[in-house]
Motif scaffolding. Structure first.
Motif, PDB file in Angstrom:
ATOM      1  N   PRO A  83       0.817  -1.215   0.000  1.00 17.40           N
ATOM      2  CA  PRO A  83       0.000   0.000   0.000  1.00 17.40           C
ATOM      3  C   PRO A  83       0.851   1.265   0.000  1.00 17.40           C
ATOM      4  O   PRO A  83       0.535   2.224  -0.699  1.00 17.40           O
ATOM      5  CB  PRO A  83      -0.813  -0.118   1.288  1.00 17.40           C
ATOM      6  N   GLU A  84       1.935   1.247   0.760  1.00 18.37           N
ATOM      7  CA  GLU A  84       2.785   2.440   0.806  1.00 18.37           C
ATOM      8  C   GLU A  84       3.402   2.675  -0.568  1.00 18.37           C
ATOM      9  O   GLU A  84       3.473   3.793  -1.057  1.00 18.37           O
ATOM     10  CB  GLU A  84       3.902   2.289   1.851  1.00 18.37           C
ATOM     11  N   PHE A 109       2.209   1.774  -3.394  1.00 17.40           N
ATOM     12  CA  PHE A 109       1.167   2.201  -4.322  1.00 17.40           C
ATOM     13  C   PHE A 109       1.056   3.731  -4.337  1.00 17.40           C
ATOM     14  O   PHE A 109       1.044   4.372  -5.377  1.00 17.40           O
ATOM     15  CB  PHE A 109      -0.172   1.576  -3.899  1.00 17.40           C
ATOM     16  N   GLU A 154      -6.526 -17.637  -9.214  1.00 20.33           N
ATOM     17  CA  GLU A 154      -7.878 -17.907  -8.728  1.00 20.33           C
ATOM     18  C   GLU A 154      -7.787 -18.272  -7.243  1.00 20.33           C
ATOM     19  O   GLU A 154      -6.995 -19.114  -6.836  1.00 20.33           O
ATOM     20  CB  GLU A 154      -8.456 -19.076  -9.536  1.00 20.33           C
ATOM     21  N   GLY A 155      -8.563 -17.616  -6.393  1.00 19.08           N
ATOM     22  CA  GLY A 155      -8.571 -17.971  -4.973  1.00 19.08           C
ATOM     23  C   GLY A 155      -7.458 -17.339  -4.165  1.00 19.08           C
ATOM     24  O   GLY A 155      -7.355 -17.553  -2.962  1.00 19.08           O
ATOM     25  N   ASN A 156      -6.622 -16.560  -4.822  1.00 18.26           N
ATOM     26  CA  ASN A 156      -5.532 -15.927  -4.101  1.00 18.26           C
ATOM     27  C   ASN A 156      -6.064 -14.763  -3.272  1.00 18.26           C
ATOM     28  O   ASN A 156      -6.559 -13.784  -3.803  1.00 18.26           O
ATOM     29  CB  ASN A 156      -4.493 -15.431  -5.117  1.00 18.26           C
ATOM     30  N   LEU A 157      -5.987 -14.878  -1.959  1.00 17.54           N
ATOM     31  CA  LEU A 157      -6.545 -13.814  -1.122  1.00 17.54           C
ATOM     32  C   LEU A 157      -5.496 -12.773  -0.739  1.00 17.54           C
ATOM     33  O   LEU A 157      -5.753 -11.893   0.048  1.00 17.54           O
ATOM     34  CB  LEU A 157      -7.184 -14.418   0.131  1.00 17.54           C
ATOM     35  N   HIS A 158      -4.303 -12.905  -1.284  1.00 15.01           N
ATOM     36  CA  HIS A 158      -3.293 -11.876  -1.014  1.00 15.01           C
ATOM     37  C   HIS A 158      -3.100 -11.064  -2.280  1.00 15.01           C
ATOM     38  O   HIS A 158      -2.384 -11.458  -3.180  1.00 15.01           O
ATOM     39  CB  HIS A 158      -1.977 -12.522  -0.576  1.00 15.01           C
ATOM     40  N   PRO A 159      -3.825  -9.999  -2.335  1.00 12.03           N
ATOM     41  CA  PRO A 159      -3.918  -9.304  -3.614  1.00 12.03           C
ATOM     42  C   PRO A 159      -2.628  -8.573  -3.984  1.00 12.03           C
ATOM     43  O   PRO A 159      -1.888  -8.124  -3.136  1.00 12.03           O
ATOM     44  CB  PRO A 159      -5.023  -8.290  -3.370  1.00 12.03           C
ATOM     45  N   TYR A 166      -1.276  -5.227  -5.902  1.00 15.57           N
ATOM     46  CA  TYR A 166      -1.843  -3.912  -6.167  1.00 15.57           C
ATOM     47  C   TYR A 166      -1.612  -3.498  -7.613  1.00 15.57           C
ATOM     48  O   TYR A 166      -1.942  -2.426  -8.020  1.00 15.57           O
ATOM     49  CB  TYR A 166      -1.232  -2.879  -5.197  1.00 15.57           C
ATOM     50  N   ARG A 193      -3.189  -5.742 -13.095  1.00 14.93           N
ATOM     51  CA  ARG A 193      -4.539  -6.039 -13.556  1.00 14.93           C
ATOM     52  C   ARG A 193      -4.850  -5.406 -14.901  1.00 14.93           C
ATOM     53  O   ARG A 193      -5.743  -5.814 -15.603  1.00 14.93           O
ATOM     54  CB  ARG A 193      -5.549  -5.531 -12.544  1.00 14.93           C
ATOM     55  N   GLY A 194      -4.095  -4.357 -15.217  1.00 13.91           N
ATOM     56  CA  GLY A 194      -4.427  -3.541 -16.397  1.00 13.91           C
ATOM     57  C   GLY A 194      -4.476  -4.336 -17.683  1.00 13.91           C
ATOM     58  O   GLY A 194      -5.496  -4.335 -18.378  1.00 13.91           O
ATOM     59  N   GLN A 230      -4.605  -7.461 -18.133  1.00 16.60           N
ATOM     60  CA  GLN A 230      -5.618  -8.516 -18.040  1.00 16.60           C
ATOM     61  C   GLN A 230      -7.013  -7.970 -18.403  1.00 16.60           C
ATOM     62  O   GLN A 230      -7.786  -8.607 -19.113  1.00 16.60           O
ATOM     63  CB  GLN A 230      -5.615  -9.010 -16.597  1.00 16.60           C
ATOM     64  N   LEU A 231      -7.277  -6.757 -17.901  1.00 16.26           N
ATOM     65  CA  LEU A 231      -8.554  -6.124 -18.224  1.00 16.26           C
ATOM     66  C   LEU A 231      -8.676  -5.899 -19.726  1.00 16.26           C
ATOM     67  O   LEU A 231      -9.710  -6.178 -20.333  1.00 16.26           O
ATOM     68  CB  LEU A 231      -8.666  -4.765 -17.518  1.00 16.26           C
ATOM     69  N   SER A 257      -7.742   0.194 -13.939  1.00 20.95           N
ATOM     70  CA  SER A 257      -7.110  -0.699 -12.968  1.00 20.95           C
ATOM     71  C   SER A 257      -6.512   0.070 -11.788  1.00 20.95           C
ATOM     72  O   SER A 257      -6.349  -0.485 -10.707  1.00 20.95           O
ATOM     73  CB  SER A 257      -6.039  -1.550 -13.644  1.00 20.95           C
ATOM     74  N   GLY A 287      -6.601  -0.750  -7.754  1.00 20.71           N
ATOM     75  CA  GLY A 287      -5.494  -0.641  -6.812  1.00 20.71           C
ATOM     76  C   GLY A 287      -5.864   0.209  -5.617  1.00 20.71           C
ATOM     77  O   GLY A 287      -5.572  -0.127  -4.461  1.00 20.71           O
ATOM     78  N   LEU A 317      -7.929  -1.640  -3.205  1.00 21.01           N
ATOM     79  CA  LEU A 317      -7.131  -2.601  -2.427  1.00 21.01           C
ATOM     80  C   LEU A 317      -6.359  -1.894  -1.319  1.00 21.01           C
ATOM     81  O   LEU A 317      -6.186  -2.437  -0.219  1.00 21.01           O
ATOM     82  CB  LEU A 317      -6.176  -3.355  -3.353  1.00 21.01           C
ATOM     83  N   VAL A 318      -5.882  -0.675  -1.616  1.00 23.38           N
ATOM     84  CA  VAL A 318      -5.184   0.085  -0.590  1.00 23.38           C
ATOM     85  C   VAL A 318      -6.133   0.423   0.560  1.00 23.38           C
ATOM     86  O   VAL A 318      -5.783   0.334   1.734  1.00 23.38           O
ATOM     87  CB  VAL A 318      -4.551   1.363  -1.195  1.00 23.38           C
ATOM     88  N   ASP A 342      -6.547  -2.671   2.638  1.00 20.12           N
ATOM     89  CA  ASP A 342      -5.405  -2.860   3.511  1.00 20.12           C
ATOM     90  C   ASP A 342      -5.515  -1.949   4.742  1.00 20.12           C
ATOM     91  O   ASP A 342      -5.332  -2.369   5.881  1.00 20.12           O
ATOM     92  CB  ASP A 342      -4.132  -2.539   2.723  1.00 20.12           C
ATOM     93  N   ILE A 386     -13.376  -9.894 -13.514  1.00 19.50           N
ATOM     94  CA  ILE A 386     -12.135 -10.267 -14.194  1.00 19.50           C
ATOM     95  C   ILE A 386     -10.985 -10.293 -13.192  1.00 19.50           C
ATOM     96  O   ILE A 386     -10.103 -11.151 -13.253  1.00 19.50           O
ATOM     97  CB  ILE A 386     -11.828  -9.268 -15.335  1.00 19.50           C
ATOM     98  N   LYS A 437     -14.110 -11.793  -4.310  1.00 22.81           N
ATOM     99  CA  LYS A 437     -13.592 -12.557  -3.168  1.00 22.81           C
ATOM    100  C   LYS A 437     -13.078 -11.630  -2.068  1.00 22.81           C
ATOM    101  O   LYS A 437     -12.909 -12.037  -0.926  1.00 22.81           O
ATOM    102  CB  LYS A 437     -12.474 -13.478  -3.619  1.00 22.81           C
ATOM    103  N   LEU A 438     -12.788 -10.404  -2.441  1.00 27.18           N
ATOM    104  CA  LEU A 438     -12.181  -9.461  -1.486  1.00 27.18           C
ATOM    105  C   LEU A 438     -13.167  -8.423  -0.968  1.00 27.18           C
ATOM    106  O   LEU A 438     -12.991  -7.856   0.102  1.00 27.18           O
ATOM    107  CB  LEU A 438     -11.011  -8.734  -2.152  1.00 27.18           C
TER     108      LEU A 438
END
Lengths: 590, 101
Positions: free
Chosen positions: A488-489, A491, A549-554, A556, A559-560, A562-563, B56, B60, B63-64, B67, B91, B96-97
Motif C-alpha cells: 500500500p505504501e 502504491f 484464482e482464490g488468491n486472497l493476497h492481492p 496492487y 490487472r491492467g 488482463q482487463l 485498474s 489498486g 485494495l489500498v 489494507d 475479471i 472474493k475481497l
C-alpha cells in the motif's frame, strides 16, 4: 366613461357623494309637465344631472344623444308609451346595463307586474317619496357600475383568449411539423393522433437509418398543454439527428433520456416506446418505458403477442442508472406491431365511462380474425367517445413488416451512411509539454462517441484507453516499475513518483493511433488502437504476476493488461514493449 | 470528478461516493476521505452510482483502502455497480475481497 367609483360589493351602503352625483346622468320622460317638474326638482336638489323628455319618442332620442346612467319612464305617454320606449332603449344600450324605472300612478298588482315584464327594472309610484328615490338611484347606480366592470373584464378576457388562440395556433403548426416529421407516410405505417394529442405532449417520430432499419418512437409527456409539449422539441431533434447518422435505438434512447433528465423539471418526463425494425434481419428491437404494453399481431397464427415492458420513462433516471437495452422480437412478413398511448384506454364516453383495457383486449384477442385491426380499434374507440369533447388525446400507431419488394423500395430513400464516422483513422501525438499537462482520455472518448455503435461501448473502451495510456506514460516514458505497487505504501509512492516524473520530464512522447473499419454487411466493425511511446519498453520488468484464482493476497498491480485482454479481441505487446496494439471488435446486438 | 464521504446514521460505516471518473487522478482525494482517524468505524461502503468510468488504478486504490481497513478483516461494500463495472471486478476476482452489489 362616467364611472370612476368602483364598488366593492352590493352591500356597500356608503352614500354617493355630491361631487360624484353630478356625474350621474338621469333621463326623466314624463308627459305631464307638473309631474316632470316635481321629479326634476327633487333630483336636481340631490345634485344629479337631469335630462328631460316629454314623450316616448323624445325619450329614445335623448337616450341616444346623452347616454344616461338611469332612465325614469312614465308608463302612459303620447306617441310612444313607456313600455315601447323601454324596449327600444334596451335594444340601444346593448351589453351595457341601463336601469329603467317606470313612473306610474297605477297601483293594481297586474299593472305593476306588466311594467316589469315589459323590460323595466323597477317602478316608482306617484306621489314620489324623495328618500325612496334616492335609495333606488344609489342601488341601481351600483348595479350599473358592477355591470360595467363585468363587461370590461369580459372584453379583456375575450381579447386575451383570442391572443392565446393565435399563439397556440402558431405553436401547434410548429409542433405538428416537429412531431410528425420523418417518414410517417411510409405505406407500412398507420397512425392516428387526435387534434388535442400533439398539444398534450404526444409525439410520434419515424426515420430510416443507414443501417437499413426503420426507427420509430411513440412518446407521451406527463401533464397537459404547452408545458407537456415543450419536451418534444429536444426529443425530436435528437431522434432524427441520430437516426439518420446510423446510431442504434439504444444509443438514441440513452441520449434522449440524458437530455430530458437534465432539462426537464422533476415530475415532467416522457413515457415512450422505441422500435428498430430491421427488414432484412426480420426482427424488431423494442425498448419500452411507461407506455401501455402494445403488441404484435402475428399474421401466421392470427394471435396477438403482448410486448414486455418494465423500464422507467425517459427523463426519470440519470444515464448512469438508465437501462437502454431493447428487447428483440421476431418479425415475419405481415406481422404488425401496435403501440398506443394511455389516451386510448382512458378515452371517455360523454357520461365519463372509460374505453378501458378490457374492451381493448377483447378486440385484440378476438376469436374471429379482423382484416384491419388498426381501423377496427380506432373505429371502436371513436364510437365510444362519441360527441364527448373532453380530454381526448388518443395516439395510436401500427407498423407492419413488409415483403421484400416493398422493403427494397422503402430502403431506397434511406440515408447512405456518409454522414457518420465509419471508415476512418486518426493519430494523436502528445509531445513533452502536452504530456505533462493534457489528459487525452476525454478527447478520445468524444471521438469514439461520434461513431455509431462504438458509443455504447464507451465505458469499456475508457478502461482500455486508460490502461494503455497509463502503461505508455508510466512504464514507457517515465520508466516506472510496477513492482513499487506491491505494498500500500508503494502504491501511493508510485503515484507520487508519476506526478513528480511528469513535472520534471525533459523529453518524451506518446502516439495514439485509431483505425476503424466497418465489416462486410455493416453489421459490425473493428477498432484498432495503437499506443507507441518514447520509452525503452517495459516488457521485461512488467513480467506480470497474475492474481491466481482464490488468491486472497492481492497484488496492487498487474490487472491492467488482463482487463484489456478481457475486453478486446486481441492484445499484442511488441517487444520491447513500447508499442502496444489492441483490437476491439463490435457487432450489432443481434 | 469528485469524491464525497459521510458517516452513516449509526456511526459505524463510512460512505464514500465517487462521481465521474474513478482512477489514479483521484487518488489523493480518495485517500483523504478515510485517512482521518475515524477509529470507531466497523466498515466502509464505496458507492459507485455516479461513477462513469474506472480503470485498474481504481482497483489498486480499492485494495489500498482494504489494507487500511484491516486487510482480510476489512468489511468493505462496493455498491451500485453497473454491469460493466461488475464485469471488471469479476475479471480481477474482486468479489472474493469485497462485497459487491
Amino acid at each position: 366613461m362616467n364611472s370612476v367609483k368602483t364598488t366593492d360589493s352590493v352591500n356597500d351602503v356608503a352614500p354617493v357623494k355630491n361631487s360624484s352625483k353630478a356625474k350621474i346622468k338621469i333621463l326623466v320622460a314624463e308627459d305631464s309637465a307638473v309631474d316632470r317638474m316635481i321629479l326634476e326638482c327633487m333630483l336636481k336638489k340631490d345634485g344629479y344631472n337631469v335630462i328631460l323628455a316629454e314623450d316616448g319618442v323624445e325619450a329614445v332620442e335623448k337616450f341616444e344623444q346623452e347616454n344616461p346612467d338611469l332612465v325614469f319612464l312614465d308608463v302612459l305617454m303620447p306617441n310612444l308609451n313607456g313600455m315601447e320606449a323601454a324596449k327600444k332603449i334596451r335594444a340601444l344600450s346593448g351589453d351595457l346595463f341601463t336601469p329603467i324605472v317606470f313612473l306610474t300612478s297605477l297601483v293594481d298588482t297586474e299593472s305593476l307586474v306588466t311594467c316589469l315584464e315589459s323590460g323595466g327594472d323597477d317602478f316608482l309610484s306617484k306621489p314620489y317619496n324623495a328618500i325612496i328615490i334616492e335609495a333606488k338611484i344609489k342601488a341601481f347606480y351600483r348595479m350599473r357600475e358592477m355591470n360595467q366592470t363585468m363587461v370590461r373584464q369580459r372584453d379583456q378576457i375575450e381579447l386575451n383568449n383570442k391572443h392565446l388562440m393565435q399563439e397556440q395556433e402558431v405553436a401547434k403548426q410548429v409542433f405538428d411539423k416537429i412531431t410528425h416529421a420523418g417518414t410517417l407516410d411510409l405505406p407500412i405505417i398507420k397512425y392516428y393522433m387526435s387534434a388535442l394529442a400533439v398539444f398534450n405532449g404526444d409525439v410520434l417520430l419515424a426515420d430510416l437509418s443507414p443501417t437499413g432499419s426503420l426507427l420509430m418512437l411513440l412518446g407521451d409527456f406527463t401533464g397537459h398543454g404547452l408545458p407537456a409539449a415543450i419536451g418534444s422539441m429536444p426529443l425530436a431533434s435528437i431522434f432524427h439527428g441520430m437516426a439518420r447518422k446510423g446510431f442504434s435505438i439504444g444509443d438514441i434512447i440513452r441520449e434522449i433520456n440524458g437530455k430530458l433528465y437534465h432539462t426537464l423539471p422533476v415530475g415532467l418526463f416522457c413515457c415512450a416506446t422505441a422500435v428498430d425494425l430491421s427488414f432484412h434481419k426480420k426482427r424488431a428491437l423494442i425498448w419500452s418505458g411507461g407506455l401501455p404494453e402494445g403488441g404484435i399481431y402475428r399474421a401466421a397464427s392470427q394471435r396477438f403477442d403482448v410486448l414486455k415492458s418494465g423500464n422507467l420513462p425517459l427523463g426519470v433516471l440519470s444515464n448512469r442508472e438508465f437501462n437502454h437495452t431493447p428487447i428483440r422480437y421476431e418479425m415475419n412478413e405481415g406481422d404488425e406491431l401496435f403501440l398506443w398511448s394511455d389516451g386510448i384506454i382512458e378515452a371517455r364516453k360523454p357520461e365519463g365511462e372509460m374505453f378501458g383495457e378490457e374492451r381493448l383486449n377483447a378486440l385484440l384477442h378476438a376469436k374471429s380474425p379482423v382484416a384491419d385491426v388498426f381501423g377496427n380499434i380506432l373505429k371502436q374507440v371513436q364510437e365510444h367517445i362519441g360527441d364527448s369533447d373532453g380530454d381526448d388525446d388518443v395516439s395510436m400507431v401500427s407498423l407492419a413488416m413488409p415483403n421484400e419488394n416493398v422493403a427494397q423500395k422503402i430502403l431506397l430513400s434511406a440515408p447512405k451512411s456518409r454522414g457518420s464516422l465509419a471508415d476512418w483513422a486518426m493519430t494523436l501525438r502528445l509531445n513533452t509539454s502536452s504530456l505533462k499537462t493534457f489528459d487525452p482520455l476525454p478527447l478520445l472518448l468524444n471521438v469514439i462517441s461520434e461513431v455509431p455503435h462504438l458509443r455504447q461501448s464507451s465505458s469499456v473502451l475508457y478502461t482500455v484507453l486508460s490502461e494503455l495510456f497509463n502503461n505508455a506514460v508510466e512504464h514507457g516514458v517515465l520508466n516506472l516499475s510496477s513492482q513499487l505497487k506491491s505494498s500500500p505504501e508503494g502504491f501511493v509512492e508510485y503515484y507520487r513518483l508519476r506526478k513528480e516524473g511528469l513535472a520534471e520530464l525533459v523529453e518524451g512522447w506518446v502516439t495514439i493511433d485509431f483505425e476503424h473499419q466497418l465489416e462486410e454487411g455493416a453489421d459490425g466493425g473493428v477498432l484498432t488502437i495503437r499506443f507507441t511511446d518514447s520509452g525503452s519498453g517495459f516488457v521485461k520488468e512488467n513480467d506480470i504476476e497474475r492474481t491466481a484464482e482464490g488468491n486472497l493476497h492481492p497484488n496492487y498491480y498487474g490487472r491492467g493488461l488482463q482487463l484489456i485482454e478481457s475486453i478486446c479481441e486481441k492484445l499484442t505487446i511488441n517487444v520491447p514493449g513500447n508499442k502496444v496494439e489492441a483490437i476491439f471488435r463490435w457487432s450489432t446486438d443481434d | 470528478m469528485a469524491i464525497n464521504s459521510s458517516v452513516s446514521g449509526d456511526g459505524k460505516t463510512l460512505m464514500i461516493e465517487v462521481d465521474g471518473r474513478f482512477d489514479a487522478s483521484s487518488l489523493d482525494e480518495f485517500r483523504s476521505c478515510y485517512e482521518g482517524g475515524q477509529s470507531a468505524l466497523a466498515g466502509y461502503e464505496v458507492n459507485l452510482r455516479k461513477a462513469e468510468y474506472l480503470d485498474s488504478s481504481a482497483l489498486g486504490m480499492l485494495l489500498v483502502l482494504r489494507d487500511y481497513a484491516g486487510g482480510d478483516k476489512a468489511e468493505i461494500t462496493i455498491s451500485n455497480c453497473s454491469p460493466e463495472v461488475k464485469k471488471i471486478f469479476a475479471i480481477s476476482s474482486f468479489e472474493k475481497l469485497f462485497s459487491i452489489q
